[in-house]
Design an enzyme around this catalytic site. Structure first.
Site, PDB file in Angstrom:
ATOM      1  N   SER A 114     -12.753   3.096   0.180  1.00 55.46           N
ATOM      2  CA  SER A 114     -11.415   2.582  -0.090  1.00 55.46           C
ATOM      3  C   SER A 114     -10.443   3.678  -0.541  1.00 55.46           C
ATOM      4  CB  SER A 114     -11.528   1.447  -1.108  1.00 55.46           C
ATOM      5  OG  SER A 114     -10.306   0.801  -1.230  1.00 55.46           O
ATOM      6  N   HIS A 115      -9.905   3.530  -1.756  1.00 58.22           N
ATOM      7  CA  HIS A 115      -8.890   4.463  -2.245  1.00 58.22           C
ATOM      8  C   HIS A 115      -9.513   5.678  -2.929  1.00 58.22           C
ATOM      9  CE1 HIS A 115     -10.205   1.658  -5.223  1.00 58.22           C
ATOM     10  NE2 HIS A 115      -9.839   2.499  -6.164  1.00 58.22           N
ATOM     11  N   ASP A 278      -3.837   2.364   1.471  1.00 60.00           N
ATOM     12  CA  ASP A 278      -4.914   3.231   0.968  1.00 60.00           C
ATOM     13  C   ASP A 278      -5.871   3.675   2.073  1.00 60.00           C
ATOM     14  OD1 ASP A 278      -6.147   0.754   1.366  1.00 60.00           O
ATOM     15  OD2 ASP A 278      -7.610   1.135  -0.214  1.00 60.00           O
ATOM     16  N   ASP A 280      -8.653   2.680   3.401  1.00 62.45           N
ATOM     17  CA  ASP A 280      -9.133   1.755   4.436  1.00 62.45           C
ATOM     18  C   ASP A 280      -8.109   0.680   4.793  1.00 62.45           C
ATOM     19  OD1 ASP A 280      -9.466   0.641   1.905  1.00 62.45           O
ATOM     20  OD2 ASP A 280     -11.081  -0.671   2.565  1.00 62.45           O
ATOM     21  N   ASP A 282      -6.399  -1.651   3.100  1.00 65.79           N
ATOM     22  CA  ASP A 282      -6.279  -3.008   2.556  1.00 65.79           C
ATOM     23  C   ASP A 282      -5.323  -3.091   1.363  1.00 65.79           C
ATOM     24  OD1 ASP A 282      -8.005  -1.705   0.863  1.00 65.79           O
ATOM     25  OD2 ASP A 282      -9.626  -3.188   0.974  1.00 65.79           O
ATOM     26  N   ARG A 283      -5.008  -1.954   0.741  1.00 65.40           N
ATOM     27  CA  ARG A 283      -4.072  -2.000  -0.398  1.00 65.40           C
ATOM     28  C   ARG A 283      -2.648  -1.719   0.057  1.00 65.40           C
ATOM     29  NH1 ARG A 283      -6.761   0.335  -5.881  1.00 65.40           N
ATOM     30  NH2 ARG A 283      -8.664  -0.884  -5.725  1.00 65.40           N
ATOM     31  N   LYS A 378      -7.851  -8.251   1.863  1.00 70.13           N
ATOM     32  CA  LYS A 378      -6.460  -7.932   1.582  1.00 70.13           C
ATOM     33  C   LYS A 378      -5.943  -7.053   2.709  1.00 70.13           C
ATOM     34  CE  LYS A 378      -7.842  -4.502  -1.867  1.00 70.13           C
ATOM     35  NZ  LYS A 378      -9.195  -4.755  -2.349  1.00 70.13           N
TER      36      LYS A 378
END
Ligand code: G6P
Ligand code: ZN
Length: 541
Positions: A114-115, A278, A280, A282-283, A378
């Protein structure tokens, strides 16, 4: 195709966190079979029809290529016959969720931390999504972990690497590995959910700047914002996914998306909306000229303006959900709309059942996540399209939209203080000791404490129960703080303190408004007893 059985031994630390298994890249590189053990554990536990499709992709970070090729081999070894891998291995988390649903796949792997930073000294992660498109539920990740603790072998096909550059098929006996486009179906989904003509028209006289942070959203942003909506390609920053994210932290926050944030704060900012996503995809971070929209407020604004968004026009808007530490701004909107509002533990997986049961249309978290019922993850780009729809409909700036929102609903001032670098033991002790605190005279702004304790959640769709999801102290509707440990880090423990103060005077400085509550909370936690400093390492405000 030869299939080999390889003898292996368990790794004690393969318990997934808030969002999949996340470890230092070196953990995967230097420990033999670390990846293979976990993939084998997932595939043994999932109990699905092996002839149904499975999806594989990642956010482009270092080690993704190895993880993807090995996962194809292990899936072939385990008898999966319809393996769909994204071109160049690139697949965002929301696009994976959509593809799973669209292809009726039984599961999907997204290789992403992710982030978290990437590269040889960064992090690697494995996210497993299930047939509804959402993250594997806790019951499944518990089983996977249990399996990984007694694994004795894995099964792997002896096949060469698949060329992921072009979309084509490869046959291995009765199995097929297809290289598929990871972007196109997601673009079509967005076209169906938003009024692109309205947004395109708005963007003829208003500019969007989007920062893809050298991560996965670059190709999606180009296809949607540039090709469909006419944004100048130069206004998409860092649009090429790089294995090490150019040494940056692919986290859409005011401190990490600095260039974009500084542009937004400059007096002559030429953009109406600035946004970032981010690692991947999703944010999301939403910023207007001189105004950072905190994610809790963003959720509330989308709820209040849902009629501006095509996706929400055709179905009854029945409910919203937020995680515990997300501010109660959306609760106030839900109350005004007369719809349900659910409070869940941190982690997107808790929203899935509510969405599947059509109890909610929209959900979000303070951790820069927002999404709707179109997928079970998300969705960063989707959130930007929501904001573009609202701005295009209201014909107002971001700060005017926020001010009219706060004037109507009041303002939930909000901040998150992060204390990184605690030992795991200290972190756990802090949470454990909270139960013993003297709470008799707990007050804030003359308001008595109305509720406190460890947060538990019973999923209303299946009655599954989970406890100890963060410690909450409430002072009625006027203030609240929450303490929990991060579940996404890969080193030591991070304590998060979430602060929320409600005030109908909406023109104050958030950091100033929450500071007294922070002092109060830190004294209550007695952080100094467990940690060498009471200074947060980061404040998100
Ligand atoms: C991931 C999950 C989110 C969650 C966040 C919390 O991003 O997908 O649903 O809110 O982690 O992170 P934390 O570090 O606070 O556990
Ligand atoms: Zn992410």
């Amino acid at each position: 195709m030869n299939i080999n059985t390889v003898v292996t031994a368990p790794y004690a630390d393969q318990c997934p966190g808030t969002s999949g298994l996340r470890k230092k890249t070196q953990t995967f590189i230097t420990q033999a079979n670390y990846l293979e053990n976990y993939i084998q554990s997932c595939l043994c536990v999932v109990d699905v029809d092996k002839h149904q499709p499975i999806i594989i992709g990642g956010d482009g970070r270092y080690y993704n290529d190895i993880a993807i090729q090995q996962t194809i081999r292990i899936a072939l070894g385990n008898g999966f016959t319809d393996i769909r891998v994204c071109q160049r291995g690139l697949l965002s988390t929301p696009a994976c969720s959509h593809l799973i649903r669209h292809c009726q796949a039984t599961l999907g792997f997204v290789f992403s931390a992710s982030h978290n930073p990437g590269g040889e000294n960064g992090d690697v992660g494995i996210k497993l999504n299930v047939a509804n498109g959402g993250p594997a539920p806790v019951s499944l990740t518990d089983e996977i972990y249990a399996y990984s603790q007694q694994i004795s072998h894995y099964v792997i096909a002896d096949t060469a690497d698949i060329d992921l550059m072009d979309c084509q098929y490869y046959r291995f006996g009765e199995a097929r590995v297809a290289v598929i486009d990871g972007v196109g179906d997601y673009v079509k989904l967005m076209q169906s959910l938003f009024d692109f003509a309205l947004i395109r028209d708005y963007l003829t006289s208003n500019r969007l700047q989007f920062d893809a942070m050298h991560a996965i959203t670059g190709p999606y942003a180009k296809a949607i914002f540039v090709d469909c909506l006419g944004v100048d390609a130069n206004d998409i920053l860092n649009a090429t996914p790089l294995p090490d994210f150019a040494g940056q932290h692919p986290d859409p926050s005011p401190t990490t998306a600095k260039t974009l944030y500084n542009t937004a704060m400059s007096p002559d900012c030429p953009f109406s909306l600035l946004a970032a996503s981010d690692g991947d995809g999703d944010r999301n971070m939403i910023v207007g000229h001189k105004l950072f929209v905190n994610p809790s407020d963003s959720l509330a604004v989308i709820a209040a303006n849902h009629t501006a968004i095509k996706q929400f026009q055709s179905l009854p808007f029945v409910g919203v959900a937020r995680s515990l530490p997300t501010s109660r701004a959306v609760d106030v909107v839900a109350n005004a709309l007369g719809i349900d509002c659910y409070e869940t533990p941190t982690g997107w997986k808790f929203f899935g059942n509510l969405l599947d049961a059509n109890r909610i249309n929209l959900c979000g978290e303070e951790s820069f996540g927002t999404s709707g019922h179109h997928i079970r993850e998300k969705d960063g780009i989707w959130a930007v399209l929501c904001w573009l729809s609202i701005l295009a409909t209201q014909k107002q700036s971001v700060s005017a939209v926020m001010q009219s929102h706060w004037a109507r609903f009041g303002r939930h001032y909000y901040a998150r203080y992060d204390f990184e670098g605690l030992s795991v033991q200290a972190g756990e002790q802090i949470l454990a000791d909270l139960t013993q605190k003297d709470t008799k005279s707990l007050q804030f702004n003359q308001q008595d404490c109305t509720e406190l304790g460890h947060f538990s959640y019973t999923d209303p769709t299946n009655q599954s129960h989970i406890s100890h999801q963060g410690y909450q102290v409430k002072f009625g509707e006027s203030a609240r703080f929450v303490v929990r440990l991060s579940g996404t880090g890969t080193v030591g423990a991070t304590l998060r303190l979430y602060l929320e103060v409600f005030d109908s005077d909406f023109m104050q400085q958030p950091d100033v408004v929450v500071a007294p509550l922070a002092q109060h909370a830190l004294a209550f936690i007695d952080l100094a007893r467990y940690h060498h400093t009471t200074q947060p390492t980061a404040i998100v405000c």
